[in-house]
Write an enzyme that holds these catalytic residues in place. Sequence first.
Site, PDB file in Angstrom:
ATOM      1  N   ASP A 214       6.316  19.589   8.234  1.00 16.86           N
ATOM      2  CA  ASP A 214       7.377  20.520   8.190  1.00 16.86           C
ATOM      3  C   ASP A 214       8.627  19.888   7.399  1.00 16.86           C
ATOM      4  OD1 ASP A 214       7.957  18.715  10.523  1.00 16.86           O
ATOM      5  OD2 ASP A 214       9.425  19.965  11.228  1.00 16.86           O
TER       6      ASP A 214
ATOM      7  N   CYS B  77      -5.550  13.347  13.559  1.00 15.23           N
ATOM      8  CA  CYS B  77      -4.592  12.541  13.880  1.00 15.23           C
ATOM      9  C   CYS B  77      -5.079  11.264  14.754  1.00 15.23           C
ATOM     10  CB  CYS B  77      -3.458  13.568  14.459  1.00 15.23           C
ATOM     11  SG  CYS B  77      -2.142  12.935  15.151  1.00 15.23           S
TER      12      CYS B  77
ATOM     13  N   ARG C 201       1.681  14.023  13.584  1.00 14.47           N
ATOM     14  CA  ARG C 201       2.425  13.587  12.531  1.00 14.47           C
ATOM     15  C   ARG C 201       2.613  14.730  11.678  1.00 14.47           C
ATOM     16  NH1 ARG C 201       0.085   8.033  10.360  1.00 14.47           N
ATOM     17  NH2 ARG C 201       1.848   8.099   8.951  1.00 14.47           N
TER      18      ARG C 201
ATOM     19  N   ASP D 127       4.563   0.053  12.144  1.00 16.71           N
ATOM     20  CA  ASP D 127       3.241  -0.322  11.645  1.00 16.71           C
ATOM     21  C   ASP D 127       3.284  -1.777  12.063  1.00 16.71           C
ATOM     22  OD1 ASP D 127       2.712   2.159  10.539  1.00 16.71           O
ATOM     23  OD2 ASP D 127       3.115   1.238   8.376  1.00 16.71           O
TER      24      ASP D 127
ATOM     25  N   ARG E 176      -8.495  -0.155   5.063  1.00 12.25           N
ATOM     26  CA  ARG E 176      -7.581   0.901   4.785  1.00 12.25           C
ATOM     27  C   ARG E 176      -6.364   0.361   3.892  1.00 12.25           C
ATOM     28  NH1 ARG E 176      -6.933   6.342   7.634  1.00 12.25           N
ATOM     29  NH2 ARG E 176      -5.888   6.582   5.719  1.00 12.25           N
TER      30      ARG E 176
ATOM     31  N   LYS F 228       0.747  -1.151  -0.005  1.00  7.50           N
ATOM     32  CA  LYS F 228       0.005   0.285  -0.060  1.00  7.50           C
ATOM     33  C   LYS F 228       0.693   1.229   0.143  1.00  7.50           C
ATOM     34  CE  LYS F 228      -1.595   1.458   3.794  1.00  7.50           C
ATOM     35  NZ  LYS F 228      -1.395   2.851   4.481  1.00  7.50           N
ATOM     36  N   ASN F 229       1.936   1.223   0.896  1.00  7.51           N
ATOM     37  CA  ASN F 229       2.543   2.486   1.013  1.00  7.51           C
ATOM     38  C   ASN F 229       3.554   2.689  -0.071  1.00  7.51           C
ATOM     39  OD1 ASN F 229       1.400   3.019   3.509  1.00  7.51           O
ATOM     40  ND2 ASN F 229       2.986   2.361   4.731  1.00  7.51           N
TER      41      ASN F 229
END
Length: 469
Positions: free
Chosen positions: A164, A156, A161, A344, A436, A61-62
Amino acid sequence: MSGEPLQGASEYEIDVSVRGREVWSAWEVRQLQGNDEVDMEQYAIKGGNPLVGEVEIGGAKNAALGVLAAAIMTDEMTVIDNIPDVRDINVLLQAMESIGVIVYRTDRHTVRINASMISGLVVEDDYIKKIRASYYLLGALLGKYKHAEVALPGGCNIGSRKIDLHIKGFKALGASVKIEHGLIIADAQHLRGAHIYLDTVSVGATINIMLAAALAEGKTVIENAAKEPHVVDVANFLNSMGANVKGAGTDVIRVSGVRKLHGSEYPIIPDQIEAGTFMFAAAITKGDVTVKNVIPKHLESMTAKLIEMGCQVEESGDAVRVVASKRLESTHVKTLAYPGFPTDMQPQIAVSLALARGTSIVTESIFDNRFKYVDELAKMGSNIKVEGNTAIIEGVDKFTSANLTAPDLRAGAALVLACLTAEGFSTIDDIKYIGRGYEDFEVKLQSLGAQIEKVSSDKDLQKFKLKVG
Ligand code: UD1
């Protein structure tokens, strides 16, 4: 932007419908039909069976989120294969369609993308605000069109998270970045390569800067870059489109900007977190599971922990077999950037250690609020004390069944593993989070002998109970 830290969205909140494509997942069809039962869906689980057999792991997925965003950086056709059919991906595809990208899903796991007719550079689709990876559209559009406006990721729920570092990177490349009306607006006359040091190792910032830098003038050096397999996958995809990215997989990535990218056909790498989840499912149920279609090297940190916990792990080609024949042993684990143990996978290992002999310490060093499943697990009789970013786990002999709620994606999956070991019937609410990131989670578990079903009413639940006795 102000110096205030931004609260990024977690990858764990979403509720969407998807329109305008050719092939639909069952979940999408239900959304299109406006079936409210989607939110009422639960997992009904009868625990006690060891998981045994083989399971095929899908695309990461990522990695797919970064690759799909990168695909809009060329006007030529790209074909991306091994895309997982999970909600985060489907939401990103929908957001891409909302700005004029033509997305044609040739089969459940393959998309053809044509981004030659992008009609807008403002992505503020309601749903995209809820996935963290929406920010990749910023790097991709900024690189290609030198302008992008993308809705800020919303709330969040695994801790702060920030983004920046993404913004620092874009600014170093010569863009102005401001936040107005909930949008991050990035604009540049020209993007010029720069030397960028990331203060914290960030997967998202590394990929986003790589995307923008691929079409900047001159050379960019990203120092303290993330080394995750999905960073490498996005770099490989960019290179397959004619980009010049070197060093991905090490902590220094060098990008020489090119003027244009071309079409490509590309398969996404296997999902290390889905694989890891099934490896721990084997361990916690005292099972014997072979995860297939994986890259064993990507799983090494998990393999090492499973061996410490007393499992046998055999690697062969593109498969890893995990056999757990006795009670798990305690161990300590700290989440770290790759090649360290992935955050994860933290809930999945913690849930397994909660049944191990002895005391284990789990330290979460990436996010600051990732133990929310501990209260749920306590309902099953676990003994875990959380102090700051550390969980002190006293292993118990067994879990008892309970009615639980999934707090987020990975914790939701971990609670499923816990329920698979508990005698009697358990239920898990809010399983939309699990959708998800896991495709057909319950179907794959069923194929390994788990007694689990998605139910959406009391009647279904009763039927399940009658069926499995
Ligand atoms: C990605 C993954 C997520 C995984 C995480 C860590 C995706 C879509 N999501 O999330 O599943 O849990 O990597 O492996 O790929 N940080 C900053 N400033 C920034 C960016 C990040 O301080 O601009 C901090 C974060 O607060 C966090 C750490 O860096 O403490 C790592 O975050 P990062 O690697 O960026 O995570 P994500 O890309 O959001």
